[in-house]
Design a protein around this motif. Sequence first.
Motif, short mmCIF file in Angstrom:
data_model
loop_
_atom_site.label_atom_id
_atom_site.label_comp_id
_atom_site.label_asym_id
_atom_site.label_seq_id
_atom_site.Cartn_x
_atom_site.Cartn_y
_atom_site.Cartn_z
N ASP A 37 0.83 -1.21 0.00
CA ASP A 37 0.00 0.00 0.00
C ASP A 37 0.87 1.26 0.00
N LEU A 38 1.92 1.26 0.82
CA LEU A 38 2.82 2.42 0.87
C LEU A 38 3.51 2.64 -0.47
N ALA A 39 3.90 1.55 -1.12
CA ALA A 39 4.55 1.67 -2.43
C ALA A 39 3.58 2.27 -3.45
N LEU A 40 2.31 1.87 -3.38
CA LEU A 40 1.31 2.41 -4.31
C LEU A 40 1.08 3.89 -4.05
N VAL A 41 1.01 4.28 -2.79
CA VAL A 41 0.85 5.69 -2.44
C VAL A 41 2.03 6.49 -3.00
N LYS A 42 3.23 5.98 -2.81
CA LYS A 42 4.43 6.67 -3.28
C LYS A 42 4.42 6.79 -4.81
N GLU A 43 3.98 5.73 -5.47
CA GLU A 43 3.92 5.72 -6.94
C GLU A 43 2.94 6.76 -7.46
N ARG A 44 1.85 6.98 -6.74
CA ARG A 44 0.81 7.90 -7.20
C ARG A 44 1.00 9.32 -6.68
N GLU A 45 2.03 9.54 -5.90
CA GLU A 45 2.27 10.85 -5.30
C GLU A 45 2.28 11.99 -6.32
N PRO A 46 2.91 11.79 -7.50
CA PRO A 46 2.95 12.90 -8.45
C PRO A 46 1.62 13.21 -9.14
N GLU A 47 0.63 12.33 -9.01
CA GLU A 47 -0.66 12.57 -9.67
C GLU A 47 -1.38 13.76 -9.04
N ALA A 48 -2.04 14.50 -9.88
CA ALA A 48 -2.82 15.64 -9.39
C ALA A 48 -4.04 15.13 -8.64
N SER A 49 -4.43 15.85 -7.62
CA SER A 49 -5.63 15.47 -6.88
C SER A 49 -6.83 16.24 -7.43
N PRO A 51 -10.41 18.03 -6.26
CA PRO A 51 -11.15 18.48 -5.09
C PRO A 51 -12.44 17.68 -4.90
N LEU A 52 -12.80 17.43 -3.65
CA LEU A 52 -14.00 16.65 -3.34
C LEU A 52 -15.24 17.25 -3.99
N ALA A 53 -15.38 18.55 -3.94
CA ALA A 53 -16.56 19.21 -4.53
C ALA A 53 -16.67 18.87 -6.01
N GLU A 54 -15.55 18.81 -6.70
CA GLU A 54 -15.56 18.48 -8.13
C GLU A 54 -15.97 17.02 -8.35
N VAL A 55 -15.48 16.14 -7.51
CA VAL A 55 -15.86 14.73 -7.61
C VAL A 55 -17.36 14.57 -7.39
#
Length: 65
Positions: A37-49, A51-55
Amino acid sequence: MPMPTQYITNENGDKISVILPIADYHALLQTLEDLEDLALVKEREPEASIPLAEVVENLKRHGKI
């Protein structure tokens, strides 16, 4: 504290398998899952988030909520 471990050996005395308490086995599996799980989080770190309101708005627009 070292975990109690037993080995299975072949006819030459080479260790080929390990026996350990089931609780230790489950703890090892949980640790492995956590590391994955930590490796996946690290891998996705550069992805843009997003905002919850947009989702929420996108889900409403597509009739999902």
